[in-house]
Design an enzyme around this catalytic site. Structure first.
Site, PDB file in Angstrom:
ATOM      1  N   ASN A  95      28.950 -31.224 -10.439  1.00  0.00           N
ATOM      2  CA  ASN A  95      29.078 -29.774 -10.266  1.00  0.00           C
ATOM      3  C   ASN A  95      27.755 -29.151 -10.732  1.00  0.00           C
ATOM      4  O   ASN A  95      27.455 -29.143 -11.927  1.00  0.00           O
ATOM      5  CB  ASN A  95      30.241 -29.242 -11.115  1.00  0.00           C
ATOM      6  CG  ASN A  95      30.327 -27.718 -11.073  1.00  0.00           C
ATOM      7  OD1 ASN A  95      29.560 -27.064 -10.369  1.00  0.00           O
ATOM      8  ND2 ASN A  95      31.267 -27.172 -11.835  1.00  0.00           N
TER       9      ASN A  95
ATOM     10  N   THR B  37      28.538 -31.141  -5.440  1.00  0.00           N
ATOM     11  CA  THR B  37      29.534 -30.272  -4.797  1.00  0.00           C
ATOM     12  C   THR B  37      28.898 -28.978  -4.279  1.00  0.00           C
ATOM     13  O   THR B  37      27.930 -28.471  -4.852  1.00  0.00           O
ATOM     14  CB  THR B  37      30.690 -29.929  -5.757  1.00  0.00           C
ATOM     15  OG1 THR B  37      30.139 -29.254  -6.879  1.00  0.00           O
ATOM     16  CG2 THR B  37      31.421 -31.170  -6.212  1.00  0.00           C
TER      17      THR B  37
ATOM     18  N   ASP C 246      35.519 -29.339 -18.161  1.00  0.00           N
ATOM     19  CA  ASP C 246      36.952 -29.605 -18.055  1.00  0.00           C
ATOM     20  C   ASP C 246      37.504 -29.168 -16.685  1.00  0.00           C
ATOM     21  O   ASP C 246      38.417 -29.802 -16.154  1.00  0.00           O
ATOM     22  CB  ASP C 246      37.699 -28.859 -19.161  1.00  0.00           C
ATOM     23  CG  ASP C 246      37.283 -29.357 -20.538  1.00  0.00           C
ATOM     24  OD1 ASP C 246      37.016 -30.561 -20.671  1.00  0.00           O
ATOM     25  OD2 ASP C 246      37.218 -28.536 -21.479  1.00  0.00           O
TER      26      ASP C 246
ATOM     27  N   GLY D 124      29.631 -29.266 -19.100  1.00  0.00           N
ATOM     28  CA  GLY D 124      30.399 -28.034 -18.935  1.00  0.00           C
ATOM     29  C   GLY D 124      30.244 -27.124 -20.134  1.00  0.00           C
ATOM     30  O   GLY D 124      29.304 -27.266 -20.923  1.00  0.00           O
TER      31      GLY D 124
HETATM   32  N1  LIG Z   1      29.501 -26.243  -6.109  1.00  0.00           N
HETATM   33  C1  LIG Z   1      30.334 -25.459  -6.755  1.00  0.00           C
HETATM   34  N2  LIG Z   1      30.244 -24.120  -6.675  1.00  0.00           N
HETATM   35  C2  LIG Z   1      31.057 -23.311  -7.377  1.00  0.00           C
HETATM   36  N3  LIG Z   1      32.040 -23.753  -8.202  1.00  0.00           N
HETATM   37  C3  LIG Z   1      32.179 -25.090  -8.326  1.00  0.00           C
HETATM   38  C4  LIG Z   1      31.352 -26.002  -7.619  1.00  0.00           C
HETATM   39  N4  LIG Z   1      31.718 -27.260  -7.957  1.00  0.00           N
HETATM   40  C5  LIG Z   1      32.756 -27.139  -8.820  1.00  0.00           C
HETATM   41  N5  LIG Z   1      33.033 -25.841  -9.047  1.00  0.00           N
HETATM   42  C6  LIG Z   1      34.065 -25.252  -9.954  1.00  0.00           C
HETATM   43  O1  LIG Z   1      33.410 -24.797 -11.140  1.00  0.00           O
HETATM   44  C7  LIG Z   1      34.416 -24.636 -12.150  1.00  0.00           C
HETATM   45  C8  LIG Z   1      33.829 -24.808 -13.544  1.00  0.00           C
HETATM   46  O2  LIG Z   1      33.188 -25.999 -13.637  1.00  0.00           O
HETATM   47  P1  LIG Z   1      33.076 -26.909 -14.925  1.00  0.00           P
HETATM   48  O3  LIG Z   1      34.376 -27.243 -15.464  1.00  0.00           O
HETATM   49  O4  LIG Z   1      32.208 -28.041 -14.484  1.00  0.00           O
HETATM   50  O5  LIG Z   1      32.237 -26.030 -15.948  1.00  0.00           O
HETATM   51  P2  LIG Z   1      32.641 -24.971 -17.057  1.00  0.00           P
HETATM   52  O6  LIG Z   1      33.781 -24.138 -16.619  1.00  0.00           O
HETATM   53  O7  LIG Z   1      31.396 -24.296 -17.453  1.00  0.00           O
HETATM   54  O8  LIG Z   1      33.081 -25.892 -18.263  1.00  0.00           O
HETATM   55  P3  LIG Z   1      34.478 -26.093 -19.024  1.00  0.00           P
HETATM   56  O9  LIG Z   1      35.519 -26.308 -17.968  1.00  0.00           O
HETATM   57  O10 LIG Z   1      34.250 -27.313 -19.878  1.00  0.00           O
HETATM   58  O11 LIG Z   1      34.738 -24.866 -19.845  1.00  0.00           O
HETATM   59  C9  LIG Z   1      35.463 -25.685 -11.850  1.00  0.00           C
HETATM   60  O12 LIG Z   1      36.710 -25.076 -11.849  1.00  0.00           O
HETATM   61  C10 LIG Z   1      35.102 -26.206 -10.459  1.00  0.00           C
HETATM   62  O13 LIG Z   1      36.223 -26.155  -9.605  1.00  0.00           O
HETATM   63  C1  LIG Z   2      37.818 -15.039 -33.471  1.00  0.00           C
HETATM   64  C2  LIG Z   2      37.558 -16.460 -33.993  1.00  0.00           C
HETATM   65  C3  LIG Z   2      37.920 -17.458 -32.988  1.00  0.00           C
HETATM   66  C4  LIG Z   2      37.785 -18.898 -33.457  1.00  0.00           C
HETATM   67  C5  LIG Z   2      38.622 -19.723 -32.531  1.00  0.00           C
HETATM   68  C6  LIG Z   2      38.313 -21.169 -32.530  1.00  0.00           C
HETATM   69  C7  LIG Z   2      39.373 -21.895 -31.759  1.00  0.00           C
HETATM   70  C8  LIG Z   2      38.771 -22.868 -30.816  1.00  0.00           C
HETATM   71  C9  LIG Z   2      39.822 -23.716 -30.148  1.00  0.00           C
HETATM   72  C10 LIG Z   2      39.304 -24.206 -28.839  1.00  0.00           C
HETATM   73  C11 LIG Z   2      40.294 -25.052 -28.128  1.00  0.00           C
HETATM   74  C12 LIG Z   2      39.816 -25.334 -26.752  1.00  0.00           C
HETATM   75  C13 LIG Z   2      40.783 -26.159 -26.003  1.00  0.00           C
HETATM   76  C14 LIG Z   2      40.203 -26.482 -24.669  1.00  0.00           C
HETATM   77  C15 LIG Z   2      40.456 -25.810 -23.587  1.00  0.00           C
HETATM   78  C16 LIG Z   2      39.835 -26.138 -22.273  1.00  0.00           C
HETATM   79  O1  LIG Z   2      40.784 -26.729 -21.450  1.00  0.00           O
HETATM   80  C17 LIG Z   2      39.326 -24.871 -21.607  1.00  0.00           C
HETATM   81  C18 LIG Z   2      38.490 -25.217 -20.398  1.00  0.00           C
HETATM   82  O2  LIG Z   2      37.318 -25.816 -20.765  1.00  0.00           O
HETATM   83  N1  LIG Z   2      38.521 -24.114 -22.526  1.00  0.00           N
HETATM   84  C19 LIG Z   2      38.900 -22.923 -22.978  1.00  0.00           C
HETATM   85  C20 LIG Z   2      38.019 -22.276 -23.998  1.00  0.00           C
HETATM   86  O3  LIG Z   2      39.891 -22.369 -22.586  1.00  0.00           O
END
Ligand SMILES: Nc1ncnc2c1ncn2[C@@H]1O[C@H](COP(=O)(O)OP(=O)(O)OP(=O)(O)O)[C@@H](O)[C@H]1O
Ligand SMILES: CCCCCCCCCCCCC/C=C/[C@@H](O)[C@H](CO)NC(C)=O
Ligand SMILES: [Ca+2]
Length: 563
Positions: A153, A185, A213, A255
């Site tokens: 991505n 992608t 994620d 990510g």
């Molecule tokens: N080429 C693309 N253009 C736009 N969106 C894309 C593309 N490829 C994948 N995606 C979407 O981008 C979204 C976010 O991607 P990714 O999970 O890699 O990063 P993030 O959201 O920054 O990280 P995290 O999920 O760890 O918080 C995904 O839901 C995915 O479906």
């Molecule tokens: C105001 C103070 C806030 C401090 C809070 C700290 C809590 C952090 C807990 C993070 C848990 C994240 C679990 C992961 C979730 C992922 O699936 C999702 C997609 O990447 N991330 C989020 C942030 O929703």
């Protein structure tokens, strides 16, 4: 009585070779490659002059952690650390053949690095004999992938996915002779759709996802749907036993949160993840299926959160341009808004033999809880693995006002919260931890949130409850009919168990809080429905990981100072 030491595996090859112009006794058996310095006569002191030749330092590399071996082409014997050095003429002449072994080295914070040792031989035949013997041992490691399908991505996290893959990961794969087909992608759901309908999966030993994620979620949706479709399983039926996916998935973290990578490896480092793929690690993982009535919505492996985490995500999606910082800004904004939601949660608790969310013991590499038969090793048998007490339908019902309802199939450890949302949750035990944060003051909620970032127990508050469950349902208050509530309560009474009730909003009977709407944050994606049914499918997928290794493995690498 003295314990019997296990017999070491038979020796395959042993020679005196040189490393950095010193003599080493190098040996290979089916488990280890080792090299041990041999003291020369000149170095002997008067004290030990008549004693046996003593090893000054020994190094052991498990064969399963060797990445590759190749003959080294050099004009002059190298020092093994990539620098030219003045070499005594006699050694330079007699040791002009060499081979280099690349292997895994553990560094700090669960990170792995690719290290090298170059060993010099007096003749080419001996050198080739060593290369061949090591390669033969590597060829026996059939769990290692040879061909991978990689999805990148380019827009995940800080938009560095492509660069991370090209600069840090591709060289490791190429050193390990892994061939790859790479797809960058072009749109969201490109990887999911390709896996679901187009990819020729028979050609590959695994799928690699470069992203966060959300990208990982795309990959599992593609693979799980494809597997069910190929086996004629209807994903829309919430009670279906799903078929486990045979291909392993590797995550190269690129990510914003990278929680799945962090919680299965212990770090969010691309090279470490690439090395776990190369050595062919395998870590089974639970997956939750989420349905609304009889319609399949999504799968989740990390956080399924309503209320606080749902609102953080909804707000942060509008700020995607900010990159990973969007979660902090939206986190503070959501915290200040202090919204709470009313609804009913019913759940099927897991037996206590799979532990409880308040355990001090955490899921680590080779976890005993995840290996218990009651954890439901076979996904296709997860119904049978549910014990009789669980089967009796001991559903429990809780109605109340909540700031957050979170379900974590695994710890959800990430750099923001190194022990995670539920520190004792297991990767592959067939359960999820259901965390209910009831309405409380802003100050108390802040104390609870901050405990995710330090060593204190975030569940040790009177307004927080946590249960280990196999299934659960949620209905927001605004969707509840009177008959729903009656039925739920009668079900709970009928099973002759304790009833759980909330503190219903007596102080403001007419307040609008009961009508407030939130959304579910499902591994970073927003779900379209608030009323959902969730079921944990034990070990439905496998990752190229091994779970977080105990710290001692890192502190005591296979380097013994003297034996
Ligand atoms: N080429 C693309 N253009 C736009 N969106 C894309 C593309 N490829 C994948 N995606 C979407 O981008 C979204 C976010 O991607 P990714 O999970 O890699 O990063 P993030 O959201 O920054 O990280 P995290 O999920 O760890 O918080 C995904 O839901 C995915 O479906
Ligand atoms: C105001 C103070 C806030 C401090 C809070 C700290 C809590 C952090 C807990 C993070 C848990 C994240 C679990 C992961 C979730 C992922 O699936 C999702 C997609 O990447 N991330 C989020 C942030 O929703
Ligand atoms: Ca689990």
């Amino acid at each position: 009585m003295q314990e019997k030491q296990p017999k070491p595996p038979p020796l395959l090859l042993s020679s005196q070779l040189s490393l950095q112009n010193r003599g080493y006794e190098v040996t290979l058996n089916s488990a280890f490659l080792s090299w041990k310095e041999v003291e020369t006569r000149q170095k002997r002191t008067a004290a030990n002059i008549y004693g046996p030749l003593k090893a000054a330092g020994s190094h052991y590399v498990p064969v399963c952690e060797i990445i590759s071996v190749q003959e080294t082409e050099e004009d002059c014997p190298s020092t093994g650390i990539g620098k030219w050095q003045k070499v005594p003429q006699s050694l330079a002449e007699s040791n002009q053949y060499a081979f280099t072994v690349s292997y895994v080295e553990r560094t700090q914070k669960h990170r792995w690095r690719c290290s090298e040792v170059t060993l010099h031989c007096t003749d080419r035949t001996l050198c080739l004999q060593w290369v061949q013997a090591i390669r033969e041992q590597l060829s026996l490691l059939t769990i290692r992938p040879k061909r991978l399908l990689v999805y990148i991505n380019p827009y995940g996290g800080k938009h560095h996915g492509k660069r991370i893959y090209e600069q840090k990961v591709a060289p490791v794969f190429s050193r390990a002779s892994i061939s790859t087909d790479v797809i960058v992608t072009e749109r969201a759901n490109h990887a999911r759709d390709h896996l679901k309908t187009e990819a020729d999966l028979k050609k590959y030993d695994g799928v690699v996802c470069v992203g966060g994620d959300g990208m990982f979620s795309e990959i599992i949706h593609g693979l799980i749907s494809r597997t069910q479709c190929d086996s004629g399983v209807d994903q829309n039926r919430a009670d279906e036993t799903l078929i486990p996916c045979s291909l392993r998935i590797g995550i190269i973290p690129a990510g914003s949160t990278d929680c799945i990578c962090y919680a299965t490896v212990g770090s969010n480092d691309p090279v470490t993840s690439a090395l776990h793929i190369v050595v062919g690690d395998s870590q089974p993982m639970d997956v939750c299926s989420i349905h609304h009535n009889n319609t399949f919505l999504r799968y989740s492996v990390s956080l399924l959160g309503y209320g606080f985490y749902g609102d953080v995500l909804t707000d942060s999606e509008r700020k995607r341009w900010m990159g990973p910082a969007r979660y902090d800004i939206s986190g503070v904004k959501t915290f200040l808004s202090h919204r709470y939601y009313e609804g009913t949660i019913s759940f099927l608790p897991a037996d206590e033999n799979v532990g409880t969310p308040r355990d001090k013991l955490q899921c680590r590499s080779g976890c005993n809880i995840c290996r218990l038969p009651s954890a439901g090793k076979q996904v296709s048998k997860d119904e049978e693995s549910v014990s009789d007490t669980e089967k009796k339908g001991a559903w429990q019902v809780i109605r109340g006002k909540f700031l957050a309802i979170n379900a974590a199939c695994m710890s959800c450890a990430c750099p923001r919260s190194p022990k995670g949302l539920s520190p004792a949750a297991h990767l592959a035990d067939g359960t999820a931890d259901l965390i209910l944060v009831r309405k409380c003051s802003r100050f108390d909620f802040l104390r609870h949130l901050l405990r995710h970032t330090n060593k204190d127990d975030q569940f040790d508050h009177p307004f927080v409850e946590v249960y280990r469950v196999r299934q659960f349902r949620f209905t927001p208050r605004y969707e509840e009919t009177d008959s729903d509530s009656e039925l739920e309560l009668r079900e709970a009474e009928g099973s002759g168990r304790k009833r759980f009730f909330s503190q219903i909003c007596r102080e403001h009977p007419a307040c609008s809080c009961s009508l407030a709407h939130s959304s579910w944050n499902c591994d970073g994606e927003i779900l379209p429905h608030a009323a959902i049914q969730v079921r944990v499918h034990c070990q439905l997928i496998k990752l190229f990981a091994r779970g977080i290794e105990e710290q001692s493995v890192f502190e005591e690498p296979y380097t013994l100072s003297a034996i």
